[in-house]
Every structure is written in structure tokens, then in C-alpha cells.
Design an enzyme around this catalytic site. Structure first.
Site, short mmCIF file in Angstrom:
data_model
loop_
_atom_site.label_atom_id
_atom_site.label_comp_id
_atom_site.label_asym_id
_atom_site.label_seq_id
_atom_site.Cartn_x
_atom_site.Cartn_y
_atom_site.Cartn_z
N LYS A 1 -52.02 -3.97 71.30
CA LYS A 1 -52.86 -2.90 71.83
C LYS A 1 -53.07 -3.06 73.34
CE LYS A 1 -56.40 -3.85 69.31
NZ LYS A 1 -55.83 -5.06 68.70
N SER A 2 -53.38 -4.28 73.76
CA SER A 2 -53.64 -4.52 75.18
C SER A 2 -52.39 -4.30 76.02
CB SER A 2 -54.18 -5.94 75.39
OG SER A 2 -55.42 -6.11 74.73
N ALA A 3 -51.25 -4.68 75.48
CA ALA A 3 -50.00 -4.45 76.21
C ALA A 3 -49.71 -2.96 76.35
CB ALA A 3 -48.85 -5.15 75.49
N GLY B 1 -53.71 -8.85 67.71
CA GLY B 1 -52.41 -9.37 68.13
C GLY B 1 -51.26 -8.40 67.96
N SER B 2 -51.54 -7.11 67.71
CA SER B 2 -50.45 -6.16 67.46
C SER B 2 -49.84 -5.60 68.74
CB SER B 2 -50.98 -5.00 66.60
OG SER B 2 -52.01 -4.31 67.28
N ASP C 1 -80.80 42.16 85.46
CA ASP C 1 -81.06 41.30 86.61
C ASP C 1 -79.85 41.29 87.55
OD1 ASP C 1 -83.53 40.64 85.64
OD2 ASP C 1 -82.90 38.73 84.78
#
Length: 565
Positions: free
Chosen positions: A343-345, A340-341, A152
Site C-alpha cells: 500500500k505504501s509503495a 505488507g501488501s 428582491d
């Protein structure tokens, strides 16, 4: 020439949908891909070369009833105004002698002149390179001298052409007798359920779209074998090797679409998938400009010497670029840690470095808010028991109920987690072109996301117990009992960190955590580069290894193809 020219001959079965179609229009449609004009077909019919159920019919306007057996012979080719002309052009010649020439055809190059495709074609370029192939010197057909099989227009790869009529007849006989071995490479949507298999499904003209082919009971026998060589991340697409035992028009494209995995870039046989692909918001959308099919492997008997000629060719740049693009998706990094370790920070620090970050807590907050899907589902399930007047979830009431009943807690998790996972998947897809994307998922390990392929790596945040249960707990406004409940819903810290690919320390202050965020980013970028480098090395080694494997598998077997693909 000492050998008499052999005329071409075609046989077809008219389908019921062909009822009322003129004989000349039927053959013009059937031979459109062969480069045969309707005027020439009319001439052949009027010369008595057309049979309908074994009887000569010399009127092109003869209308079919449907279901007849049809045959058409080609008259001698006479060089004239419609003969293909030599045109200069680049050809990647793989093998050449006075009998045959093998070319690695570029995608976008038509094999021979045809209605709507006057050129320049492969034939035009071959005539420029090999003037001896011209009809007046070789005795071959004027429009497609030397052509014994086709690819093709948008298919790349190996194609062999004969330089004399005797060589063409010998090669044509080998193709018709299925003594030529050809294997194609294709990139298809998704991941076939089976790693290898055979597709035995008859192919004929589409009942309502006569320019297309389709699988249907009235079609001609068609069989293909496929093998999955590689599947991209998340099963987005796969590289497959396809060996065809018959040579029906568009066979590979039709067969792979038939099993639910059309070729990438194939708008004809995978229109829905192709449309969705073109709407992608990442760089992959522009990396499938054609149907991704490459004639990789070719083995045939030399028409003069009898030697078996075996050749293979690495796919072209667009094919390789798509494979590389499929592999080069962002490194998906999940971030975990005890409640509270920090993670978000850590996630906030990554955002400050302009890294894409997803937060499961933020996702749940949105789902639980007024009008959120989670709030609506919980209200419907529990009759508003845990809902506020504005429609949002009463998180305090729900938490107390979950703490009191583990059955209820699991039910809530089973309702909410799929929603969070869906939003996280959308986040990763939206950031596919980044080197790395990060998702803070507190219960990632507990939910088995790392085992299901949702993420490529897991980063854990380690924090001293006295800091996590003291200073950081008070900053978050949690009492000791509530924190203990959250802890009980997760793996023990030792097990959690042992399952991580990298552990980050949050034993000092925010400045030190910023440094850990930078360390994580550099680690992810290095892993991203190593993964891509390893894939490129694997891919480079794949082609010669595959060629050797195919040669071993096909050695001594009868050939497998009679036509084009």
C-alpha cells in the site's frame, strides 16, 4: 379608463419597540421596499389618509406608543419628476400580450425605483419596452406601474406585471386572495433534518435592525413549505423547492435561516455561514455572489381571458454553476490491503505522479510523536506507562500491551482513530478541487469509513501471500509472529478485496506497481468524469420534471401567495 382607480392601502401593527417613533418615520421604514418616498407619505398623512387605532391622525410627527393598529391609504398618483422613466435594457420576456408581461428577472436588477435604488430597475426597462404602461397612459402609479408583486434585487426568476390599471387590479386581487401559485428554488447551507416540511413562524421587523425581518411572536402570520431536491457531497449544501403560503418580506430567507439552513450567499440572514463560506480555500468560495434564490414556477389566472397561465424557468448560470461546483468535489479514494501488501509503495507511486495522498501511518506517527495529540491523550489516560521521556509514545511497549489485551487495543483505537479521521477529512477538504485524492487507511474497512461516506471508492492492493509474508515482510523488518498479529486485527484478505471497487496487483516489482498506480489514477479520473456527467444529465432533466410535478400537485388548489419574496 372606464374603471375607477383603486388606491393602495397598507395596515400594520406597531410593536412595543416602535414606542416613541414618529408616524411618518414608521411608514417610511415600512414602505421603503415599496419605493414610496417619505415626502409622499407625509403628504398622505396630512391629507387625512392615516389612521391610528381607527382615528385619523394628520400629523407626521405624531409619536407612537407601541401596540397601535395603523393604516395608511395612498393618494392618487400624479405623474411628475419622481415618476419612473423608460430606460433601455435586456429583458428575458417569457410571456407577453396586451394585458400582462412576464419576465425572467436577472439577479441584481431591482424590481422598481426605491430610496437608494433609483435605477435602472425592472420598471424602467418595462416602460421602455411597453410605453403603454406609463402612468399618463395607463392610469397606474408613476413609480411602479404594473407591479403587483416583487422579487428582491438579488433574487432571480419569474415576475408578472400588468399593462393596464384594470389588469393590475385583477392581478392584485388574485395575489391578495392567494390565488397565485409560486414556487422558488433555493440553495441552502447544510442538509435539513427532514426531507420536507412546513415552517409556520410569524415574521415581523427585527426588533433592533429595522431594515431586516425576523421570526418573533409579534410578527405577522407566515408559512412556508419546503422540499429537499438534492444534497451535495458530505451534506455541504442542499437544493430545496419552497412554496410560500404568505408573502412576507424576505420570507424564504428568514424561514430557512430560522430552521438553521440559511441561503448560500445571504450575508443578512446567514452572516456566520456566509463569512465561513467566503473564507473557503477552494473555488466554491467565489460561487455564491448573492443569495441563491430563484422564482422557478408561476401560475396565475389571466386577468382578461380567465385562462390559467403556467410558466417555469431554469435557474440562471450562477445558480447552475454553484450546483455543479458543489458536486465537483474530488473523488475520495481509500487505499487498503493486508499488512505488507504494498500500500505504501503504491501511495509513493501516486505521489510521484503529483497526486494528493494521505497516509494514516504517517498521521499516527505524528500523533504519537513529542507534543502529538495522541501521545498527550495516551499519557493522560495511562499515567505515562506507554510514554517516553520526550513525551512521545513508546510504540514497542504499547504494541505489546495491545497484543496482550484486546480490550486495551480497542480502547487505543477508539482514542486514535477519530484523530486520524479528522486529519484525513482536513486533507480531503484541502484537495477538494482536485479530480481525485487518495488516502491510505489500513483499517478503513474495519472502521466502516466506506459505509459512512468518508470515501467515494476503495482501491485494494493484492499481493501473493508468499511475497507478502516473505520478501516484503523482511524488507519491513517484521518477524512472522508480529505480521500474524497485524493480520489478525484486520479482515481476511478475501473479504477485504471483495469490498473494493478496484483491485491492483502487486505480484511483480516496483515498475509494475508504478503501472498499477497509473491505472488507478486513470480509473479515478474516469469515475470522476462519469459522476459529474451523470449529475449534469440529472440536473438538466430535473427542471421540466419538477415543473410537471408541481403542476400536478397544485392543480385545482387555491393559490398560495399574496406578496413578494
Amino acid at each position: 379608463m372606464t374603471e375607477e382607480k383603486k388606491t393602495d392601502h397598507w395596515e400594520r401593527d406597531a410593536e412595543l419597540s416602535d414606542r416613541g417613533v414618529r408616524l411618518d418615520k414608521f411608514w417610511a421604514r415600512e414602505l421603503a421596499d415599496e419605493g414610496v418616498s417619505r415626502g409622499r407619505i407625509k403628504q398622505w398623512i396630512e391629507s387625512g389618509l392615516a389612521l391610528v387605532d381607527g382615528e385619523i391622525v394628520d400629523k407626521g410627527k405624531h409619536k407612537l406608543s407601541g401596540g397601535e393598529s395603523l393604516a395608511l391609504g395612498a393618494g392618487d398618483a400624479a405623474p411628475g419628476e419622481d415618476a419612473a422613466q423608460p430606460v433601455s435594457g435586456d429583458l428575458d420576456v417569457v410571456f407577453e400580450d396586451e394585458h400582462v408581461v412576464v419576465v425572467d428577472k436577472a439577479a441584481g436588477l431591482t424590481t422598481h425605483p426605491a430610496p437608494g435604488e433609483p435605477g435602472p430597475t425592472l420598471v424602467n426597462h418595462l416602460l421602455h419596452r411597453c410605453p403603454d404602461m406609463a402612468a399618463e397612459r395607463s392610469g397606474m402609479d408613476g413609480q411602479r406601474p404594473g407591479i403587483v408583486h416583487r422579487l428582491d434585487k438579488d433574487t432571480s426568476g419569474l415576475i408578472v406585471a400588468a399593462r393596464t390599471e384594470a389588469d393590475r387590479l385583477a392581478l392584485s386581487s388574485d395575489f391578495a386572495g392567494r390565488r397565485v401559485r409560486k414556487v422558488y428554488l433555493a440553495i441552502v447551507h447544510g442538509k435539513p433534518e427532514r426531507g420536507e416540511g412546513s415552517i409556520d413562524a410569524p415574521i415581523g421587523r427585527h426588533p433592533s435592525h429595522k431594515t431586516r425581518m425576523a421570526v418573533h411572536k409579534g410578527g405577522r402570520e407566515a408559512r412556508s413549505d419546503y422540499r429537499v431536491l438534492w444534497t451535495g457531497p458530505r451534506g455541504l449544501a442542499s437544493l430545496v423547492a419552497v412554496r410560500i403560503h404568505t408573502g412576507r418580506t424576505h420570507q424564504i430567507r428568514v424561514h430557512m435561516a430560522h430552521i438553521g439552513h440559511p441561503l448560500l450567499g445571504d450575508a443578512v440572514y446567514g452572516p456566520r455561514e456566509n463569512a465561513e463560506w467566503s473564507r473557503r480555500e477552494d473555488r466554491l468560495a467565489g460561487l455564491a455572489p448573492r443569495q441563491m434564490l430563484h422564482a422557478f414556477y408561476l401560475s396565475f389566472t389571466h386577468p382578461a381571458s380567465g385562462e390559467v397561465i403556467t410558466l417555469w424557468r431554469t435557474p440562471p448560470d450562477d445558480f447552475l454553476s454553484l450546483l455543479a461546483g458543489l458536486q465537483r468535489e474530488c473523488l475520495r479514494v481509500g487505499i487498503v490491503g493486508m499488512p505488507g501488501s504494498g500500500k505504501s509503495a503504491l501511495a509513493s507511486a501516486l505521489r510521484r505522479e503529483n497526486e494528493p495522498v494521505f497516509s494514516a501511518d504517517e498521521s499516527v506517527a505524528s500523533l504519537y510523536g513529542p507534543g502529538g495529540d495522541g501521545a498527550s491523550l495516551i499519557a493522560k489516560r495511562f499515567g505515562g506507562e506507554y510514554s517516553r521521556e520526550d513525551g512521545s509514545v513508546d510504540k514497542t511497549a504499547l504494541f505489546e500491551a495491545m497484543r496482550a489485551s484486546d480490550v486495551l487495543r480497542r480502547e487505543i483505537m477508539e482514542m486514535v482513530h477519530p484523530m486520524v479521521r479528522h486529519e484525513c477529512e482536513l486533507f480531503f477538504k484541502a484537495n477538494r478541487d482536485a479530480e481525485a485524492a487518495y488516502a491510505e487507511i489500513p483499517l478503513l474497512l474495519e472502521g466502516g469509513w466506506h459505509e459512512s461516506g468518508m470515501v467515494d471508492a476503495v482501491a485494494g492492493v493484492s499481493c501473493p501471500a508468499e511475497k507478502r509474508t516473505g520478501e516484503l515482510r523482511r524488507i519491513r523488518g517484521l518477524d512472522e509472529e508480529t505480521l500474524a498479529v497485524f493480520d489478525s486485527w484486520q479482515w481476511p484478505e478475501g473479504d477485504k478485496l471483495a469490498a473494493c471497487d478496484i483491485v491492483l496487483d502487486n505480484c511483480a516489482g516496483l515498475a509494475e506497481l508504478e503501472q498499477e498506480a497509473s491505472r488507478l489514477r486513470h480509473w479515478a479520473e474516469k469515475r470522476f468524469a462519469e459522476r459529474n456527467g451523470a449529475f449534469e444529465s440529472w440536473l438538466e432533466a430535473l427542471w421540466p420534471r419538477l415543473a410537471v410535478q408541481l403542476a400536478d400537485e397544485l392543480a385545482g388548489e387555491p393559490g398560495t401567495e399574496e406578496g413578494g419574496a
